[in-house]
Every structure is written in structure tokens, then in C-alpha cells.
Write an enzyme that holds these catalytic residues in place. Structure first.
Site, PDB file in Angstrom:
ATOM      1  CB  SER A   1      -0.931   2.219   6.768  1.00  0.00           C
ATOM      2  OG  SER A   1      -2.222   2.070   7.288  1.00  0.00           O
TER       3      SER A   1
ATOM      4  CB  THR B   1      -7.608   7.437   3.376  1.00  0.00           C
ATOM      5  OG1 THR B   1      -6.349   6.934   3.063  1.00  0.00           O
ATOM      6  CG2 THR B   1      -8.534   6.320   2.426  1.00  0.00           C
TER       7      THR B   1
ATOM      8  CE  LYS C   1      -3.366   5.763  -0.640  1.00  0.00           C
ATOM      9  NZ  LYS C   1      -4.576   5.011  -0.783  1.00  0.00           N
TER      10      LYS C   1
ATOM     11  CG  HIS D   1      -8.053   1.841  -0.363  1.00  0.00           C
ATOM     12  ND1 HIS D   1      -8.176   2.725   0.366  1.00  0.00           N
ATOM     13  CD2 HIS D   1      -7.604   0.865   0.281  1.00  0.00           C
ATOM     14  CE1 HIS D   1      -7.877   2.677   1.636  1.00  0.00           C
ATOM     15  NE2 HIS D   1      -7.259   1.317   1.479  1.00  0.00           N
TER      16      HIS D   1
END
Length: 416
Positions: free
Chosen positions: A164, A213, A290, A314
Site C-alpha cells: 500500500s 486505486t 484497482k 475496497h
């Protein structure tokens, strides 16, 4: 009588506990043990009902749910709440588990499954399993082993790992622990220079794929987190400096050298397809998106030459749209064509994973389960979580008659 099932259940248990048919001492103990607690385990039916029954070491776990109550016991309330909570009414959080009930497996019999090969190729790299580790930030707030502990556990089972942007350990350090290149997950922000900085730093430190993301387009109303924080008696300022955005990100290695001037948050509310293509052009890494949940976006991604998609909501933490990832997966695989599709959100069982693989997913990410293992026992806990999932996946493949990943086909799963 009320239609609220939880309220009715509570009254029924209270009635049983007070019944003269039960011994005086046993009645109160029964009520204390079975009455619903705040923030029930995920899910309640498989969770220990008595703290004395919690597992004491990883090998005692019979499924991934055994780690959740131990993690809650070990981890500070605010940190646990941050991981466990969803958004608003947490409809999406629940949908991610309930979504698997919409699909059934169609087993094929009289197939030799005495040997099962779970090896799979994801963007040119072969792993021993299609199960991979989803990006979760700040893992040292759950255990000192942090992301390095997760990396060592991933190495033990040869799992893909995605790190992350909010990681408490750097790409280089985690890559060294994994012993193989990892992927990097990007929170781009609305300032392109920050996204470019993050991506190029991750690339220079050995990452081979960036997962952008795309679902952090607004704020998050984490109601359960807000309520559970009140039960944490610690002073958050001892660990978290929220005096400015720069101070907030200081503990995250990827932000070193990034210029956050002009930003008030790390959301990507201004992200567009052109923005995503600029990120792709700024790196030699492969680029996946994503957070895709609609076939229209999958089609655009394929047309614009992105390298893959991760179907994800998520984990119910980005928005409360109410749709599970497994429910969205089929239409996205169809629209994506030859572009590989991965998926996450809500996966807890080998049968969950098999359903996604039968639909055409190339890999399945787990998030909260391995964090439960980390919070409960550190690296050994993560190793056991991944081992349990591999064991269940192997058994599920045998049950549907698939001796290898390539034998998992759409005909083996149907909508209930």
C-alpha cells in the site's frame, strides 16, 4: 412483537438465561456468553462464543475466522475499528460476504484429483497459488512485524504481495523480505507530481507493477470507526500527528521527498482517464486499475491498453453502493476481453476463491483475514491464514473436479 431479529434474539436469550430450568449459576453465565456484543465477529456463527475458547497459537486455528477475535483482543480498539469498519450503513461490507450465496458450484465427478496444481501466471510471473495479499496500510499498528512479516509469510507460500501507499515499511525493505518483486498500490492524490513521485520511487526500489486505486474519489463516513474510537483510552497524538497533511504522511516511507503543497487530503477526486494514462506514461512498470466495478469502465480500460483490472469495492470501505465484488465480476470479465482480471473484497473461504476463478479471475486477493492473523500472532499468524486458504482452495478444486487452475471453467459455477 418486533420484526427486528437481533432484538428478538436478545429477548429470547435473556428469557432462557432467566429460566428456572437452568441452574442459577449457569443462567447468568449463559446470558453473558451468548448475548450479542458490540461489533460482532465476522461472521458470528463461526466465532468463539467464550474468550476462554480463543486460539492460543496459529496452528490451533481451523479457519481464518479463528484469528479475528484474537486480533481484536490484541490490537488497540481504534486500530482494530479502522480495519473492521465499512462506510455508512455498511451495506457493502455485508454484501461482500452475502454475495457468494448468489452463486453455486457445479461439481464434475470421476475426475482424477489426487494431485492438484494451483500454480498460476499473473502478468508474466508464476506463483504457486492464485491467492495474493491485498494492499493494507499501516500494518505496524497491528503488530511490530508489519508489512515485512506479511512479506515473509507470502514468501513461505509463494504468494503475490501488493504494498500500500500507506505502508509503514518501504518498498525496498518489503521486497527484500519477500525475496521477489512485489506490486505497488497507488493513492494518486489530485496532484500529478505526487503520483509521479510515488510511482517512480516504487519502481526504483524494485516494484514491477503499479495498481492505481480509482475508487478514492471522495471522503469516507466510517461510522463504526467513529463510535469504536471512543472506547480507546490512549492519546492518539502519541502515534499520529494530524496537525497537517505533511505530518500525517511523515511515517509513510513512500512520501519521502514528495511535495504535498496545495493538497488538503490524499483523495483522487479529480482523477480521469487522461490522468491514469499520464501515470502509465511516467513508468516502465505494468499498470492495473484497482476498484473497477462496471463493465463500461472495463471496456475503456481494455481499449486504452492498461495491463489489467482488479475488481474491488475496497472491502466495503470506499463507498456504500451495496454491490459485492463477486456480483460485479462476471460482467467485467466479459468486457475486459483478453485483459487479465483479478478480484478482492470479502473472500474468506476456498469455495469463495474457486467461484471467482471459475468465472475467469486470474487471481484473488485477501485483506482482512491476513490482517487478523498479523494482529493475532504476527508473521506466523499470516502464514497460517494463507495456509488455511490454500488448503481450502485445494479441497474446493478437488470437489469440483479440477486438477489444475486451467480446469476451473465458467460451466462449474452458476447463479443461484
Amino acid at each position: 412483537m418486533s420484526n427486528d431479529q437481533d432484538a428478538n434474539r436478545r429477548r429470547f436469550l435473556q428469557f432462557l438465561a432467566a429460566s428456572p430450568l437452568m441452574a442459577a449459576g449457569a443462567g447468568s453465565a449463559f446470558a453473558e456468553t451468548l448475548l450479542p456484543k458490540p461489533k460482532l465477529p465476522d461472521p458470528l456463527m463461526w466465532a468463539p462464543l467464550d474468550a476462554a475458547d480463543l486460539i492460543k497459537e496459529p496452528k490451533q486455528a481451523v479457519n481464518v475466522f479463528d484469528f479475528e477475535p484474537v486480533c481484536r483482543q490484541n490490537v488497540p480498539p481504534a486500530h482494530f475499528a479502522y480495519m473492521a469498519s465499512g462506510i455508512d450503513d455498511e451495506v457493502t461490507l455485508r454484501a461482500n460476504r452475502e454475495g457468494f450465496l448468489k452463486f453455486q458450484l457445479r461439481p464434475r465427478r470421476l475426475v482424477d484429483v489426487s494431485k492438484v496444481d494451483m500454480k498460476t501466471n499473473i502478468l508474466g510471473v508464476t506463483y504457486d497459488t492464485p491467492i495474493f495479499i491485498a494492499p493494507i496500510g499501516g500494518q505496524r499498528s497491528f503488530h511490530a512485524d508489519g508489512e515485512v512479516g506479511a512479506a515473509k509469510a507470502a514468501k513461505a507460500g509463494n504468494h503475490l504481495q501488493i504494498l500500500s501507499t500507506a505502508s509503514s515499511m518501504g518498498v525496498e525493505e518489503v521486497t527484500a523480505a519477500r525475496g521477489q518483486p512485489i506490486w505497488y498500490q497507488l493513492y494518486a492524490t489530485n496532484k500529478f507530481e505526487v503520483a509521479k513521485h510515488h510511482v517512480q520511487l516504487a519502481e526504483s526500489q524494485g516494484a514491477t507493477v503499479v495498481a492505481i486505486t480509482v475508487d478514492r474519489s471522495g471522503g469516507r463516513n466510517q461510522e463504526a470507526l467513529a463510535r469504536l474510537i471512543k472506547s480507546d483510552t490512549r492519546d492518539c497524538k502519541g502515534c499520529h500527528d494530524n496537525s497537517s497533511l505533511v505530518a500525517q504522511q511523515k511515517s509513510k516511507p513512500i512520501y519521502e521527498g514528495a511535495d504535498l503543497t496545495g493538497l488538503t487530503n490524499i483523495q483522487s477526486s479529480a482523477m480521469s482517464w487522461d490522468y491514469a494514462k499520464r501515470i502509465r506514461d511516467a513508468t516502465k512498470m505494468k499498470v492495473v486499475l484497482k476498484g473497477i466495478l462496471a463493465w463500461e469502465d472495463a471496456k475503456i480500460a481494455a481499449e486504452n491498453g492498461f495491463d489489467g483490472i482488479i475488481v474491488s469495492n475496497h472491502g466495503g470501505r470506499a463507498g456504500d453502493n451495496g454491490r459485492s465484488s463477486i456480483d460485479a465480476l462476471p460482467e467485467i470479465i466479459e468486457a475486459a476481453g483478453a485483459m487479465p482480471v483479478l478480484v478482492d473484497s470479502g473472500f474468506r473461504r476456498g469455495t469463495d476463491i474457486v467461484k471467482a476463478l471459475c468465472m475467469g479471475a486470474k487471481g484473488v486477493a485477501v485483506g482482512r483475514p491476513y490482517l487478523w492473523g498479523l494482529g493475532a500472532f504476527g508473521q506466523p499468524g499470516v502464514e497460517r491464514v494463507l495456509e488455511l486458504l490454500r488448503t481450502e482452495l485445494r479441497a474446493a478444486m478437488q470437489q469440483v473436479g479440477a486438477p489444475s487452475i486451467k480446469h476451473l471453467v465458467p460451466a462449474m459455477v452458476r447463479r443461484a
